[in-house]
Design an enzyme around this catalytic site. Structure first.
Site, PDB file in Angstrom:
ATOM      1  N   ALA A 266      86.270 122.823  26.786  1.00  0.00           N
ATOM      2  CA  ALA A 266      86.326 123.954  25.857  1.00  0.00           C
ATOM      3  C   ALA A 266      84.930 124.242  25.352  1.00  0.00           C
ATOM      4  CB  ALA A 266      87.236 123.613  24.680  1.00  0.00           C
ATOM      5  N   ASN A 269      82.244 128.907  21.274  1.00  0.00           N
ATOM      6  CA  ASN A 269      81.676 130.226  20.956  1.00  0.00           C
ATOM      7  C   ASN A 269      82.181 130.653  19.581  1.00  0.00           C
ATOM      8  OD1 ASN A 269      80.842 130.371  23.777  1.00  0.00           O
ATOM      9  ND2 ASN A 269      83.031 130.640  24.140  1.00  0.00           N
ATOM     10  N   GLU A 302      86.449 121.772  18.587  1.00  0.00           N
ATOM     11  CA  GLU A 302      85.766 123.077  18.642  1.00  0.00           C
ATOM     12  C   GLU A 302      85.752 123.751  17.273  1.00  0.00           C
ATOM     13  OE1 GLU A 302      84.119 123.130  21.185  1.00  0.00           O
ATOM     14  OE2 GLU A 302      85.324 121.905  22.551  1.00  0.00           O
TER      15      GLU A 302
HETATM   16  N1  BES Z   1      79.895 122.427  23.553  1.00  0.00           N
HETATM   17  C1  BES Z   1      80.835 121.722  24.334  1.00  0.00           C
HETATM   18  C2  BES Z   1      81.134 122.363  25.666  1.00  0.00           C
HETATM   19  C3  BES Z   1      80.055 122.184  26.695  1.00  0.00           C
HETATM   20  C4  BES Z   1      79.913 120.998  27.344  1.00  0.00           C
HETATM   21  C5  BES Z   1      79.211 123.211  27.025  1.00  0.00           C
HETATM   22  C6  BES Z   1      78.921 120.833  28.280  1.00  0.00           C
HETATM   23  C7  BES Z   1      78.210 123.057  27.952  1.00  0.00           C
HETATM   24  C8  BES Z   1      78.063 121.869  28.591  1.00  0.00           C
HETATM   25  C9  BES Z   1      82.154 121.564  23.597  1.00  0.00           C
HETATM   26  O1  BES Z   1      82.069 121.571  22.214  1.00  0.00           O
HETATM   27  C10 BES Z   1      82.693 120.231  23.974  1.00  0.00           C
HETATM   28  O2  BES Z   1      82.134 119.249  23.591  1.00  0.00           O
HETATM   29  N2  BES Z   1      83.761 120.193  24.743  1.00  0.00           N
HETATM   30  C11 BES Z   1      84.328 118.981  25.235  1.00  0.00           C
HETATM   31  C12 BES Z   1      85.610 118.670  24.556  1.00  0.00           C
HETATM   32  C13 BES Z   1      85.554 117.651  23.489  1.00  0.00           C
HETATM   33  C14 BES Z   1      86.926 117.367  22.949  1.00  0.00           C
HETATM   34  C15 BES Z   1      84.848 116.379  23.865  1.00  0.00           C
HETATM   35  C16 BES Z   1      84.645 119.196  26.685  1.00  0.00           C
HETATM   36  O3  BES Z   1      84.418 120.281  27.182  1.00  0.00           O
HETATM   37  O4  BES Z   1      85.087 118.247  27.332  1.00  0.00           O
HETATM   38 ZN    ZN Z   2      81.409 119.847  21.303  1.00  0.00          ZN
END
Ligand code: BES
Ligand code: ZN
Length: 880
Positions: A266, A269, A302
């Site tokens: 996720a 944004n 998020e």
């Molecule tokens: N900002 C990240 C998404 C992201 C990850 C963007 C790598 C670009 C590169 C988001 O907030 C995030 O950390 N998502 C995790 C989920 C979380 C529950 C650990 C994900 O995508 O697994």
């Molecule tokens: Zn994150």
């Protein structure tokens, strides 16, 4: 203004978007050079003969004398005939086109079928450095700006962005009439948080404290109620964070949308969070409790970023660990608010602390904090999205919050957010606010927060704290999984940490202590008689613990006689610490095995999961050796009572256990029983699966599907595989498709596995977002391991170029495929692989290659040193 075309361009056959943009900026220092980020955009030459034009609302602007694209640094470069004047405002206009590719980055396209109709979505993933792939911008987190966004889109489609749509009109352009939706000006924000989407989705909505909450998904998914769970929990989680941060949600609306093709899980944004379908959509008939938990935690994660990260942003990517670590910590608090009965907060110990210990114990680990100058190229930034950033970040913040108390931690956090709202920070800004809060509330600390935290943030690794209860001495030492590994680069603190010690004596909680030097004496830790000591209560501290053998024996005694005297998280800790201390040769391996002897009495999830995780290493090392048989016999005997227990609790597998964690442990019982060859288990899963095959009615409970599918496919042949493959293709909910996709990797037939490997690189069969994880699933299978390794070696440059743009998936691919490596020959192959592909590169998996080599070396030694004693222990009567 952006206009994505959801049908291929008739001339080129490509999907494209066009755009026009005006960047308004103030000149702070005189210059005749403008550098603005731009990547893979084609500019239309303007009347001035250049790729951009410059004006100034207040007066005249210099003329552009040269305009070109610098591909390596991803800049649009503009030279001017005279200097921009300090204090004057300018406007930079461009007109451009870009490809709306299926590459999961920048402005990209995602596709799905509704019946037989192919649908195309235009969507974005900007973080970290792809906003510049959708329009020219100053693409750095600290260069915040207000954005006025307009999207053009076909009739019948929805256009979404960070702000609320203020109006939609018809416009005719290039001979076609389309809709044009204008969005309200955003708050001052970073480019990496922008989002633009055009799709023909439906949505459901609600309201929390005046904030409009909407969930968007494919029309059939919304109609089937698959967005309902997300909608129901978003309000409470949002309200929770408003209280936690003492700050109202900064925007008027919060949209969340499920995208069929999405690289991460996720993306936060601001005001328009994007998800993988599996991370947002829930359906009781298909989703397991684990799927549901993931939805709750990922939403919480998020939403946590809406303040921490979005409202207040770390100035540069080198501090990413604070942004992601923080969200990864508080996601448990948010999810716990949404589902208070689940005890999810405890799971951080298994999911983050224990998981990252495995990486951070390697000599090739790295500190949480990086230097700004070392993190400059996009691939260096992408490489930072690793388990150190996420899980170690979360773990040390949890430790900090614990020793400050949650109340003080949140007070400091609240003033931090207030001071820096809409601005940017470095991590020490947070420490300053926490320090003030600690002083205001008279928290008793051995020294200031900055000094304590630097030992955790600026040096890699973590300590093993050794308590000698015969003397009361307590000491610390850098914990390295491989004691012979090449000494890591020196640390500014000589691998000493300032360690908060929470502990219990003979079941009674004691006043907390600090270990501030290499070695110290804590008189109260000296024991007499039957008393025992257990430190790192609830594993709130980021360290492992070792004891003198007498205390270890007492702890083992407690486990075998009254295991519930030890808190459940610490039972999981005793297993994990001892297995890892054994791997580091600090205690004998058989002593670690001793901690599993009581498992026939254990019914709780966390200790079982901890044991399974650690025994998995034994499987990886031994499942191709003579140790395998005796190990199976031993573990079968340990898991049978658990299997019987759940058989009773569920009234012969009819009911579902009430408790969330019990539901997890039921799955463990079945998967371990089947894995260790309990016939009753294999028969059970085979019957369930064949009932599905014959009746075409799937009555397998969603919680059990993953393990049942996997075991049935492993026990079956091409028929079972093809049946599951067809179900995978037909699945209307991604969460069901994902279970099947994982289970298809469980077959024992090499030809099916090889065929499946070929499928992973065909996006018509396996979505690009799922390619690397599918290869890793295949590699986890003892038969698939070498096939997967051959496969990625044969296709490395293709995989790298087509799939390497992403982030964590690439290091997971390397570590997943090499996980079982434990021979000189395999090490040699790894070295060769690194050498052969030096030209192509490993992108965000670069570090993972070195870690894999280190791990392989450690494994080689471990097997040589342990095979015989493990075999002896497993076959000796004392094991039973
Ligand atoms: N900002 C990240 C998404 C992201 C990850 C963007 C790598 C670009 C590169 C988001 O907030 C995030 O950390 N998502 C995790 C989920 C979380 C529950 C650990 C994900 O995508 O697994
Ligand atoms: Zn994150």
């Amino acid at each position: 203004m952006l206009w994505p075309r959801l049908k291929p361009d008739p001339e080129s056959g490509l999907y494209i978007f066009t755009g026009e943009s005006t960047v308004e900026f103030d000149c702070v220092e005189e210059t005749d050079l403008i550098l603005i980020h731009s990547n893979k955009l084609n500019y239309t030459k303007l009347e001035n003969g250049h790729l951009a034009s410059l004006t100034s609302p207040a007066g005249t602007a210099p003329s552009i004398t040269e305009s070109r694209i610098q591909t390596v640094t991803q800049y649009l470069v503009l030279r001017l005939n005279s200097k921009l004047l300090k204090g004057q405002r300018y406007q930079l206009y461009t007109k451009f086109t870009g490809e709306l590719a299926d590459d999961l980055g920048g402005f990209y396209r995602s596709e799905y079928f509704e019946g037989t109709e192919k649908k195309v979505i235009a969507t974005t993933q900007m973080q970290p450095t792809d906003a510049r792939k959708s329009f020219p911008c100053f693409d750095e987190p600290a260069m915040k700006a207000y954005f006025d966004i307009t999207l053009r889109h076909d009739f019948g489609t929805v256009a979404l962005s960070n702000g609320e749509a203020t109006g939609t009109t018809n416009v005719t352009s290039d001979g076609v009439t389309v809709q044009q939706t204008v969005f309200a000006r955003t708050e001052k924000m970073s480019t990496y948080l922008l989002a633009f989407i055009v799709c023909d989705y439906d949505f459901i909505h609600s309201n929390a404290n005046g904030v409009l909450i909407r969930i968007f998904a494919r029309k059939p998914a919304i109609a089937a109620g698959q967005g309902d769970y997300a909608l129901n929990i978003t309000g409470p989680i949002l309200t929770f964070f408003e209280g936690y941060y003492n700050s109202s949600y900064p925007l008027p609306k919060s949209d969340q949308i499920a995208i069929p093709d999405f690289n991460a899980g996720a993306m936060e944004n601001w005001g328009l969070i994007t998800y993988r379908e599996t991370a947002l959509l829930y359906d009781e008939a298909f989703s397991s409790n684990s799927n549901k938990e993931r939805i709750a935690t990922i939403i919480a994660h998020e939403l946590a970023h809406m303040w921490f990260g979005n409202l207040v942003t770390l100035r540069w990517w080198n501090d990413l660990w604070l942004n992601e670590g923080f969200a990864s910590y508080v996601e448990y608090l948010g999810a716990n608010r949404a589902e208070p009965g689940w005890n999810v907060a405890d799971l951080i110990v298994l999911n983050d602390v224990h998981r990252v210990f495995a990486v951070d114990a390697l000599a090739s680990s790295h500190p949480l904090s990086s230097k700004e100058e070392d993190i400059q190229k996009p691939e260096q930034i992408s490489e930072l999205f690793d388990s150190i950033t996420y899980s170690k970040g979360a773990s040390v913040l949890r430790m900090l919050s614990d020793f400050l108390t949650e109340d003080v931690f949140t007070k400091g956090l609240q003033t931090y957010l207030k001071e820096f709202a809409f601005g940017s920070t470095v991590y020490t800004d947070l420490w300053k606010h926490l320090q003030t809060a600690a002083e205001d509330n008279k928290v008793d600390l051995p020294t200031n927060i900055d000094t304590i935290m630097n030992t955790w943030v600026l040096q890699m690794g973590f300590p093993v704290v050794t308590i000698d209860t015969t003397t009361g001495t307590i000491s610390q030492q850098h914990f390295l999984l491989d004691p012979d590994s090449v000494s890591p680069p020196s640390s500014p603190f000589n691998y000493e940490w300032i360690v908060p010690i929470r502990w219990i004596k003979t079941g009674v909680v004691q006043p907390p202590k600090w270990l501030q030097k290499k070695s110290d004496t804590i008189a109260e830790m000296q024991t007499t008689g039957a008393d025992w000591v257990l430190a790192n209560l609830n594993v709130v501290g980021y360290y492992r613990v070792n004891y003198d053998s007498n205390n270890w024996n007492k702890l083992l005694g407690v486990l075998s006689t009254s295991h519930t005297t030890i808190p459940v998280i610490n039972r999981a800790q005793l297993v994990d610490d001892s297995f890892n201390l054994a791997r580091a040769k600090i205690i004998p391996t058989v002593q670690a095995l001793e901690t599993t002897k009581y498992l026939n009495l254990e019914r709780d999830y966390m200790p079982w999961q901890s044991a399974i995780n650690n025994l998995n290493f034994f499987y990886l090392m031994f499942d191709r050796t003579e140790v395998y048989g005796p190990m199976q016999t031993y573990l079968n005997q340990k898991v049978t009572p658990l299997f019987e227990h759940f058989k009773t609790v569920t009234e012969n597998w009819i009911k579902v256990p009430d408790d969330h964690l019990d539901q997890y442990n039921q799955v463990n019982a079945i998967s371990m029983a089947c894995k260790t060859g309990l016939t009753e288990c294999t028969d059970l899963v085979k019957t369930w699966f064949s009932n599905w095959m014959t009746t075409d009615v799937n009555s397998i409970h969603p919680n059990l599907r993953s393990t049942v599918y996997c075991n049935a496919i492993a026990a079956g042949g091409a028929n079972e595989w093809d049946f599951a493959w067809n179900k995978f293709k037909e699945a209307t909910i991604a969460i069901e498709a994902d279970k099947l996709r994982a289970a298809l990797a469980c077959t024992k037939e090499p030809w099916l596995l090889n065929r499946y490997l070929e499928y992973t690189l065909d996006p018509e069969k396996i979505r690009k977002q799922d390619a690397t994880s599918t290869i890793v699933y295949i590699a986890r299978n003892v038969i698939g391991q070498s096939l997967a390794w051959d496969f990625i070696r044969a296709h490395w440059s293709y995989i790298f170029n087509e799939y390497g743009g992403g982030s964590f998936s690439f290091s997971n691919l390397i570590s997943g495929v090499t996980e079982r490596f434990s021979t000189e020959f395999e090490l040699q192959q790894l070295r060769q692989f690194k050498e052969d592909n030096a030209g192509v590169g490993f992108g965000s998996g670069t570090l993972a290659v070195d870690q894999a080599m280190e791990r392989t070396q450690a494994n080689i030694k471990w097997v040589a040193e342990n095979k015989n004693n493990v075999l002896d222990w497993l076959t000796s009567p004392s094991a039973f």
